[in-house]
Design a protein around this motif. Structure first.
Motif: not given
Length: 383
Positions: A164-180
């Motif tokens: 779960l945290p590994v996948v969340a990290s990948a998704l948020l890294a893909q989104a980058g500074d486009r999301v907060r």
């Protein structure tokens, strides 16, 4: 600082939350048992395909995975939702296939990622679209500002909590500074119990079997769960996400009879207090010889009953939590937000179970229709 201000860091691993699963207010369940009219389950021991008419993580797999991490975030005002969603959808395909190095060698197993967009983004595509309405406020809420609403929901489910945290990290890294990120919550479900008629349900945090009522057949899901239109949202659904703390010591201090009266079911068997088995519909008109309702007037079973409220069925996929306090991450899916809002309005004044809960976060999202290699996630809504 409010309790809702506290959230774990992005790198924090999911905490184990105990053997019990989603709580009385609404633990949902899917059943592995087949019956006429039921949609097919994912084959045991295999991955769950992320593509198709509907996103995975709602009705598949069956039963729901034992671990969940929900991440709620906002989209930067300068970012376009279409490209972001397409990027996330492509990443979901590679993650669930085990083809992304950001999995760090962990096998994806039954991993699912379900993505929704909040009312603000939906309104940019059309103010009259399903999902454009905000979730109203209710009593028994103690929410920090960042814990109410949101533009993006990432619901990550898996049998392996390490994913779960590994996948969340990948998704948020893909989104980058486009999301907060606004907040996140992990949770866990325990084993399910078969209650009859091809339906199974987990025991909740209060000790009761729950999640028996819902759209279990293909026809019920077509009527109550999936959006049939307009075209940009067809195949999607509306999600409600609410984090609730539960006062376990106060509830546990009640006698078993008083606990059963608050829920409207027997704790040991899950049968409604009007009689029958766990699979029996509660008889809301049944009374004792002295004229009292067998299913008490303020019981949860009565106040949340869709026939009593006059609404459709909601599919609930909730998880128990132990941080920031013991409680429930309530997640319901329905094709009309009024199914939830009218139910909670009916519960608000007199549902005995609500006396033991405090809601610390809440939002609603349009869960986007399914996608594939040719049709990116969100493409029909954010062209």
């Amino acid at each position: 600082m409010s309790r809702a201000d506290s959230r774990p860091s992005r790198r924090a691993f999911v905490r184990a939350t105990g053997a019990v699963a989603a709580t009385g207010l609404a633990a949902g369940c899917e059943t592995p048992a087949a019956r006429p009219g039921r949609p097919p389950s994912a084959p045991p021991g295999t991955g769950v395909t992320p593509t198709g008419r509907h996103q995975a993580g709602i009705t598949l797999p069956q039963p729901a995975q034992s671990n969940l991490l929900a991440v709620v975030a906002d989209l930067d005002e300068a970012a376009a939702p279409g490209p972001l969603l397409a990027d996330l959808g492509n990443l979901v395909r590679t993650l669930t296939a085990g083809a992304d190095p950001r999995l760090l060698g962990l096998p994806p197993g039954d991993l699912t990622v379900t993505i929704g967009v909040g009312p603000r983004l939906v309104r940019t595509a059309g103010a009259a679209l399903p999902g454009a309405a905000d979730l109203p406020g209710y009593s028994r809420e103690e929410m920090a500002r960042q814990a109410r609403g949101g533009d993006l929901l990432l619901q990550i489910c898996a049998g392996d909590a390490l994913l779960l945290p590994v996948v969340a990290s990948a998704l948020l890294a893909q989104a980058g500074d486009r999301v907060r990120e606004r907040w996140r919550q992990s949770g866990q479900r325990g084993p399910v119990t078969t209650v009859g008629h091809g339906v199974s349900a987990p025991r909740n945090l209060l000790g009761f079997v729950d999640g028996i009522v819902g759209p279990h057949t293909t026809a019920e899901r077509r009527r109550h769960l999936w959006l049939s239109g307009p075209a940009p949202v067809a195949g999607g659904t509306i999600a409600v996400v609410r984090r609730m703390e539960i006062d376990l010591p106060r509830f546990a201090a009640l006698s078993v009879a008083d606990q059963e009266a608050a829920l409207g079911r027997r704790r040991a068997t899950a049968a409604p207090l009007s009689g029958g088995t766990a699979a029996s519909d509660p008889d809301l008109g049944a009374k004792t010889p002295d004229g009292r309702y067998l299913v008490p007037a303020d019981s949860h079973v009565r106040r949340a009953n869709p026939r009593a409220v006059g609404v459709g069925l909601m599919l609930r996929r909730s998880y128990s939590i132990d941080q920031p306090a013991p409680g429930l991450l309530f997640i319901s899916f329905q094709n009309d937000l009024r199914t939830f809002t009218r139910t909670l309005a009916h519960m608000e004044g007199s549902d005995a179970l609500l006396r033991y809960t405090t809601t610390t976060a809440g939002a609603t999202f349009l869960v986007l229709p399914g996608f594939d290699e040719q049709l990116p996630l969100g493409a029909r809504l954010f062209a």
